[in-house]
Design a protein around this motif. Structure first.
Motif, PDB file in Angstrom:
ATOM      1  N   LEU A  45      99.201  96.373  -5.548  1.00  0.00           N
ATOM      2  CA  LEU A  45      98.515  95.203  -6.094  1.00  0.00           C
ATOM      3  C   LEU A  45      97.060  95.473  -6.446  1.00  0.00           C
ATOM      4  N   MET A  46      96.384  96.313  -5.630  1.00  0.00           N
ATOM      5  CA  MET A  46      94.965  96.594  -5.852  1.00  0.00           C
ATOM      6  C   MET A  46      94.660  98.039  -5.510  1.00  0.00           C
ATOM      7  N   ASN A  47      93.483  98.503  -5.924  1.00  0.00           N
ATOM      8  CA  ASN A  47      93.068  99.844  -5.529  1.00  0.00           C
ATOM      9  C   ASN A  47      92.635  99.843  -4.063  1.00  0.00           C
ATOM     10  N   ALA A  48      92.283 101.002  -3.550  1.00  0.00           N
ATOM     11  CA  ALA A  48      92.054 101.160  -2.114  1.00  0.00           C
ATOM     12  C   ALA A  48      90.936 100.275  -1.575  1.00  0.00           C
ATOM     13  N   ASN A  76      99.633  95.925 -12.762  1.00  0.00           N
ATOM     14  CA  ASN A  76     100.234  96.271 -14.054  1.00  0.00           C
ATOM     15  C   ASN A  76     100.736  97.710 -14.067  1.00  0.00           C
ATOM     16  N   GLU A  77     100.789  98.330 -12.910  1.00  0.00           N
ATOM     17  CA  GLU A  77     101.338  99.684 -12.802  1.00  0.00           C
ATOM     18  C   GLU A  77     102.827  99.659 -13.159  1.00  0.00           C
ATOM     19  N   LEU A  97     101.161  91.676 -18.064  1.00  0.00           N
ATOM     20  CA  LEU A  97     100.487  92.124 -16.846  1.00  0.00           C
ATOM     21  C   LEU A  97      99.157  92.797 -17.159  1.00  0.00           C
ATOM     22  N   ASP A  98      99.108  93.535 -18.250  1.00  0.00           N
ATOM     23  CA  ASP A  98      97.827  94.146 -18.658  1.00  0.00           C
ATOM     24  C   ASP A  98      96.776  93.065 -18.889  1.00  0.00           C
ATOM     25  N   GLU A  99      97.170  91.992 -19.545  1.00  0.00           N
ATOM     26  CA  GLU A  99      96.227  90.906 -19.828  1.00  0.00           C
ATOM     27  C   GLU A  99      95.815  90.193 -18.543  1.00  0.00           C
ATOM     28  N   ALA A 100      96.764  89.943 -17.650  1.00  0.00           N
ATOM     29  CA  ALA A 100      96.442  89.277 -16.382  1.00  0.00           C
ATOM     30  C   ALA A 100      95.492  90.119 -15.550  1.00  0.00           C
TER      31      ALA A 100
END
Length: 432
Positions: free
Chosen positions: A220-223, A231-232, A418-421
């Motif tokens: 969901l998020m980076n570290a 959006n992965e 997802l890219d836009e979100a």
């Protein structure tokens, strides 16, 4: 299939913008007073979140007992309504008038912790010594990303059972005693049910939320929680499968606009095979849908990680309190094993103290609807995690919901949506 985020405090908006804390300083041990001496004394304030109406006697009793045990302390209990609670926290923090002990959820704690307003429970010896009294899941539930520590004593936990209609499963040729455990199982079963019913029976009635992505295994998020990453490829895969489900009829045709109440009504009318709920729903089914009630199954929402979703409430200590020792002692008192278990007997929440959920009250059914749901839910809390990022604001949730709707309608590809979100949410994150 998102489940309501809060049981007692009702829904309140997350803090949407960074705090301007000119009156609060940057944290540390500047409280003075009882913090320096370690004496449990002084007048402190304790703020809860929309609890007075239902639990006035309980909290007044707690305060009275604590003051009896600590005659040098006077506790002033404050209770704020659910509406605009986040704004109230922000205003009080900015003015330097935040109560000494505050009831909040992790998303509301994060901006305050980041600004140095809340005590780091792992860094303060007077609080870290109590860590072993709480479950690892509970203590971790109040940890703040990038801040190296937990910022509240974990208080009550909650998780939501998923109800399913065994009769509808049986009619679709599915094993009514084996509800889907993984998302692959869910998508397979839902597509089969839609096909066997001629598109008349959907399995789910609501669009996916970010916690569903977390249970699917999406990063969901980076570290350091400075950027959203859902959006992965795995996130795109997840939304693509939901798009296929929507097209096949496995997801209700009105899912884009269904409220939790509408979804619940569709489940009651046996037009949808699965839906989150509570003991109150069981009583409703028993009265208004007896055929559903006798065929009702209870399970956990499907996940690919083996770890159910969990919601946590905590009691934080104001890092600027003039009577820190008293504030710490009271916050610990409210959240100790005895008092958490007592509170859990009064309302459908679960204690975060070690060993509590092994008690018969949470392990053995008593023949009531409440007991049936309580025992089923308690089993789900072991190893559970809070999948919803603490930095996710209500505005960001709306952005994701809108982009998911566009993908399901075919107006955008899952990747484009997802890219836009992610782009919009990361922009908001940087602004904050």
């Amino acid at each position: 299939m998102p489940i309501s985020r809060r049981t007692l405090a009702l829904a309140a908006p997350a803090l949407a913008c960074a705090l301007t804390l000119t009156a609060c300083g940057s944290g540390g041990d500047s409280g003075g007073g009882s913090s320096a001496s370690g004496k449990i004394e002084g007048d402190i304030s304790f703020q809860t979140w929309n609890l007075r109406a239902g639990f006035k006697d309980y909290f007044e009793g707690l305060v009275k007992e604590f003051e009896k045990q600590n005659p040098g302390v006077k506790v002033k209990w404050l209770d704020q309504p659910a509406e605009n609670y986040a704004d109230k926290l922000s205003a009080d923090a900015g003015a330097g008038t935040l109560p000494d002990v505050v009831n909040l959820s992790p998303d509301l704690a994060y901006p305050l912790a980041k600004a140095g307003v809340l005590m780091n429970m792992d860094k303060e010896p007077a609080t870290s010594k109590f860590k072993g009294e709480y479950t690892p899941e509970g203590w971790k539930g109040t940890a703040m990303p990038g801040l190296d520590g937990s910022y509240a004593f974990p208080w009550y936990l909650n998780t939501g059972p998923l109800f399913y209609n065994k009769d509808l499963f049986k009619k679709a040729g599915l094993d009514p005693e084996k509800p889907p455990k993984t998302f692959d199982d869910l998508f397979t079963d839902a597509n089969k049910m839609a096909k066997e019913s001629g598109g008349k029976i959907a399995t789910l009635a609501s669009t996916p939320a970010i916690e569903d992505m977390g249970r699917y295994g999406v990063k969901l998020m980076n570290a350091d929680s400075t950027e959203f990453t859902y959006n992965e490829p795995k996130g795109v895969e997840f939304l693509t499968k939901y798009k296929e489900l929507y097209d096949s009829g496995g997801l209700d045709a009105q899912a884009l606009t269904n409220t939790p109440e509408k979804s619940g009504q569709k489940f009651l009318e046996q037009k949808v095979a699965m839906n989150p709920g509570s003991a109150l729903d069981l009583s409703n089914f028993k009265k208004n849908a007896p055929s559903l009630y006798k065929n009702l199954g209870i399970t956990d929402a499907p996940n690919n990680n083996g770890k159910p979703n969990m919601y946590v409430m905590g009691l934080a200590v104001n890092n600027q309190s003039k009577h820190k020792a008293a504030a710490i002692a009271f916050a610990h008192f409210v959240t100790n094993k005895q008092n958490q278990e007592s509170f859990g007997h009064k309302v459908a929440v679960f204690p975060s103290t070690k060993g509590s959920l092994e008690e018969p009250y949470w392990t053995k059914e008593d023949g009531t609807d409440e007991g049936r749901v309580r025992v089923a839910s308690a089993k789900m809390l072991k190893g559970a995690v809070n999948y919803t990022p603490v930095v996710l604001s209500d505005e960001m949730k709306t952005i994701l919901k809108n982009e998911v709707a566009k993908a399901l309608q075919g107006k955008k590809s899952p990747k484009q949506a997802l890219d836009e979100a992610v782009a919009q949410s990361n922009k908001l994150l940087k602004q904050n």
